[in-house]
Design an enzyme around this catalytic site. Structure first.
Site, PDB file in Angstrom:
ATOM      1  N   HIS A  52       0.792  -1.232   0.000  1.00  0.00           N
ATOM      2  CA  HIS A  52       0.000   0.000   0.000  1.00  0.00           C
ATOM      3  C   HIS A  52       0.820   1.276   0.000  1.00  0.00           C
ATOM      4  CE1 HIS A  52       1.005  -0.039   4.256  1.00  0.00           C
ATOM      5  NE2 HIS A  52       0.655   1.227   4.297  1.00  0.00           N
TER       6      HIS A  52
HETATM    7  N1  UDP Z   1      -3.502  -5.204   8.994  1.00  0.00           N
HETATM    8  C1  UDP Z   1      -4.718  -5.845   9.176  1.00  0.00           C
HETATM    9  N2  UDP Z   1      -5.355  -6.346   8.093  1.00  0.00           N
HETATM   10  C2  UDP Z   1      -4.859  -6.273   6.829  1.00  0.00           C
HETATM   11  C3  UDP Z   1      -3.599  -5.643   6.657  1.00  0.00           C
HETATM   12  C4  UDP Z   1      -2.959  -5.095   7.745  1.00  0.00           C
HETATM   13  O1  UDP Z   1      -5.204  -5.960  10.304  1.00  0.00           O
HETATM   14  O2  UDP Z   1      -5.510  -6.730   5.897  1.00  0.00           O
HETATM   15  C5  UDP Z   1      -2.841  -4.619  10.169  1.00  0.00           C
HETATM   16  C6  UDP Z   1      -1.439  -5.109  10.385  1.00  0.00           C
HETATM   17  O3  UDP Z   1      -1.450  -6.352  11.052  1.00  0.00           O
HETATM   18  C7  UDP Z   1      -0.836  -3.985  11.211  1.00  0.00           C
HETATM   19  C8  UDP Z   1      -1.508  -2.770  10.633  1.00  0.00           C
HETATM   20  O4  UDP Z   1      -2.678  -3.225   9.967  1.00  0.00           O
HETATM   21  O5  UDP Z   1      -1.158  -4.111  12.560  1.00  0.00           O
HETATM   22  C9  UDP Z   1      -0.558  -2.107   9.676  1.00  0.00           C
HETATM   23  O6  UDP Z   1      -1.195  -1.162   8.969  1.00  0.00           O
HETATM   24  P1  UDP Z   1      -0.706  -0.653   7.523  1.00  0.00           P
HETATM   25  O7  UDP Z   1       0.110  -1.702   6.886  1.00  0.00           O
HETATM   26  O8  UDP Z   1      -1.919  -0.190   6.833  1.00  0.00           O
HETATM   27  O9  UDP Z   1       0.144   0.650   7.857  1.00  0.00           O
HETATM   28  P2  UDP Z   1       1.674   0.929   8.214  1.00  0.00           P
HETATM   29  O10 UDP Z   1       2.057   0.047   9.340  1.00  0.00           O
HETATM   30  O11 UDP Z   1       2.483   0.703   6.969  1.00  0.00           O
HETATM   31  O12 UDP Z   1       1.704   2.360   8.607  1.00  0.00           O
END
Ligand code: UDP
Length: 354
Positions: A206
């Site tokens: 993403h």
């Molecule tokens: N996550 C979730 N379901 C999904 C994909 C990600 O629950 O289908 C959770 C993941 O386990 C983590 C969080 O969302 O706890 C991470 O969010 P994301 O990857 O959107 O953002 P980033 O961490 O890159 O800021």
């Protein structure tokens, strides 16, 4: 103390789940503001329901705008809330537009700001997240750092001389992983639903640098297609990426599913053989669940994972992703290291406000 917490994006719900529970335990009066940045049911509400996060008192319903308009409207909305609530502190998480808007609105009203997940740097100023985290750190009064590297980054930038409280709290996402992974086998049937038998590759995509560059997203899709012929590839796909992927010349042949709730995600992490991601949070979760990780970026904020051999950086190049994944699948890694504080970061943070 009365604390207004600003959340808006999926990773912030996961972090808030841990910290809000700790706040409740020590009697902090917390008011949650949801900016509306993520609004699909499976990107937002599912986390409040499953993780029992207190219901936001305010939802600003700001989404689907460019960075400037989104941050501006949030700033205005949060300021109005803060004028009404008059909290003793405002707490923000991570590196999104909601983070920056919350910190800035509070600072202009002379309300102290607490930043959870402070001190992280990718050293890539083209990332909107890097700008958000640097600016937020600079105007915060408490910086809760997950790692020694985060503390070192702040030192290098002169934070020692700013009169700001820098605390090594550990990582609140580890608290969440520990707490919810004990419950997820009872709360998730995804292993049965997807008929997961043997190992599989779990992937999430993403990050703007990947989704907004055709060459990058096509490189990633080609790599996942190739790997899917060797081992099942399952991708709970972010809505933004899903929209984009349908218009590409390269068609995905791997398994795309809708974004899943946290219990499902934890079970996928537990059962997969390797993680391929450009997510910040998922890189750490791969480590929490003792899975090797290939990060489809050129740099990471979580450098200790790379330094210790738990994570490798592949960028978005097809060959590099495929080769590094094959290598990580057979790597013999000892995960027995404590990098993120061991699971009581939220309590450490809550104590400051009790
Ligand atoms: N996550 C979730 N379901 C999904 C994909 C990600 O629950 O289908 C959770 C993941 O386990 C983590 C969080 O969302 O706890 C991470 O969010 P994301 O990857 O959107 O953002 P980033 O961490 O890159 O800021």
């Amino acid at each position: 103390m009365k604390v207004v917490t600003i959340v808006g994006a999926r990773p912030q719900f996961v972090k808030a789940a841990a910290v809000s529970r700790a706040f409740a335990a020590v009697g902090v009066n917390e008011v949650i503001v949801h900016t509306g940045q993520h609004f699909d049911h499976n990107m937002s509400q599912v986390f409040f329901d499953e993780m029992e996060i207190p219901v936001p008192k305010y939802n600003l319903d700001v989404h689907g705008l460019g960075h400037g308009a989104m941050t501006g409207r949030m700033l205005e909305g949060i300021e109005a809330v803060l004028l009404t609530e008059k909290p003793d502190a405002v707490l923000v998480y991570g590196d999104t537009n909601s983070t920056l808007a919350g910190a800035l609105a509070a600072k202009k009203l002379l309300i102290p700001v607490a930043h959870v997940e402070a001190g992280l740097r990718s050293f890539n100023m083209a990332m909107p997240e890097e700008v958000n985290r640097i600016l937020t750190d600079r105007i915060s009064n408490w910086l809760f750092c997950p790692t020694d590297n985060a503390i070192a980054n702040l030192k290098r930038e002169g934070f020692d001389g700013f009169g700001i409280e820098v605390v090594k709290s550990g990582d609140v996402m580890q608290d969440a992983a520990i707490f919810y992974s004990e419950r997820s086998p009872m709360r998730s049937d995804i292993v049965k639903r997807l008929r997961i038998g043997g190992g599989f590759i779990l992937s999430t995509i993403h990050r703007q640098e990947n989704t907004d560059t055709k060459q990058n997203i096509e490189g990633i899709v080609s790599a996942l297609n190739q790997l899917h012929q060797e081992q099942r590839v399952i991708v709970p796909l972010h809505p933004r990426t899903k929209q984009l992927i349908s218009k590409l010349d390269v068609k995905p042949t791997f398994e795309i599913i809708d974004p899943v709730g946290y219990f499902d995600m934890v079970e996928l992490l537990k059962h997969c053989s390797v993680v391929l991601t450009d997510s910040g949070g998922v890189q750490k979760e791969a480590f929490f669940f003792q899975k090797p990780c290939v990060t489809m970026r050129n740099e990471t904020e979580w450098v200790e994972l790379v330094e210790n051999g738990f994570n490798v950086l592949s960028g978005a190049d097809t060959r590099s992703i495929v080769e590094l994944t094959r290598r990580m699948l057979v790597a013999n890694i000892n995960f027995d290291v404590d990098l993120y504080g061991g699971g009581n970061a939220s309590e450490r943070i809550a104590r400051v406000f009790s």
